[in-house]
Design an enzyme around this catalytic site. Structure first.
Site, short mmCIF file in Angstrom:
data_model
loop_
_atom_site.label_atom_id
_atom_site.label_comp_id
_atom_site.label_asym_id
_atom_site.label_seq_id
_atom_site.Cartn_x
_atom_site.Cartn_y
_atom_site.Cartn_z
N CYS A 186 -3.87 5.17 5.68
CA CYS A 186 -3.29 6.45 4.90
C CYS A 186 -3.07 7.90 6.24
CB CYS A 186 -4.20 7.15 3.71
SG CYS A 186 -3.41 8.88 3.35
N HIS A 245 -0.66 5.15 -4.20
CA HIS A 245 -1.19 6.14 -3.38
C HIS A 245 -0.89 7.03 -3.12
CE1 HIS A 245 -3.27 5.61 0.57
NE2 HIS A 245 -1.99 7.00 0.78
N GLU A 246 0.47 7.40 -3.54
CA GLU A 246 1.76 8.37 -2.95
C GLU A 246 1.13 9.49 -4.53
OE1 GLU A 246 2.54 9.42 -0.31
OE2 GLU A 246 1.90 7.52 0.43
N HIS A 289 -2.06 11.63 -3.98
CA HIS A 289 -2.25 12.97 -3.23
C HIS A 289 -1.43 14.15 -3.87
CE1 HIS A 289 -3.15 11.11 1.10
NE2 HIS A 289 -2.45 10.46 0.63
#
Length: 192
Positions: free
Chosen positions: A98, A140-141, A144
């Site tokens: 990351c 993953h994004e 965020h």
């Protein structure tokens, strides 16, 4: 377009849910252009707006895939519907990195398939299925945008190692960042 600093774990913007994008205007397009430039300079697979200090639900990606989805793209106000995440322990070949935990990699189990929904830069609906590592990138994004980093999802063994790495690097507090293309690349791309 400009490369922006990437904030490091501990900055509050990374640890709270991002706000829904309501206005699709030139300011949003300029933000996304900066995100694309920053992601390219960082050699990233993806970059979410909170990673450059902007608490909005938008991310970009630059990743080849086998799903018929363009290699580069943007999603605004994304949501993902996941297949079942396998119960077995993660292996080293499932290690994620990351840009906001620069230079570190830890194994994490993710769903192999994600149905992805969102909007484009004009507010039009976008929908596709992502598989394999591309599905991992979408998860993953999206994490965020929900105020979560991948290290927050690690199992107990890897979570302990991640906490030690964060402490060793002096992270975990507000105001820390690195500038892709200027600062040494924490993932070693400078050496290639």
């Amino acid at each position: 377009m400009a490369v922006r600093p990437v904030v490091i774990t501990g900055d509050p913007v990374l640890h709270r849910p991002a706000a829904r994008v309501e206005v699709f205007d030139d300011a949003l397009k300029a933000l996304v252009a900066d995100m694309v430039e920053t992601n390219a300079a960082a050699h990233g697979a993806g970059l979410a707006a909170p990673q450059i200090g902007v608490g909005l639900r938008v991310f970009v990606w630059a990743m080849r895939n086998d799903d018929g989805v363009p290699e580069q793209g943007v999603l605004v106000n994304p949501m993902v519907r996941l297949s079942k995440i396998p119960d077995e322990r993660p292996t080293d070949n499932e290690s994620e990195g990351c840009l906001s935990v620069p230079g570190e990699h830890f194994p994490l189990k993710r769903a192999d398939r994600a149905e992805v929904f969102g909007q484009d830069l004009d507010g039009n609906p976008v929908e596709f299925v992502a598989t394999g590592w591309f599905a991992r990138c979408m998860q993953h994004e999206t994490d965020h945008l929900n105020g979560m980093l991948y290290v927050d999802r690690l199992d107990e063994r890897w979570s302990k190692k991640a906490r030690k790495a964060i402490k060793k690097n002096g992270w975990g507090k507000p105001g820390q960042s690195w500038l892709p293309g200027v600062d040494p690349d924490p993932f070693g791309h400078d050496e290639e």
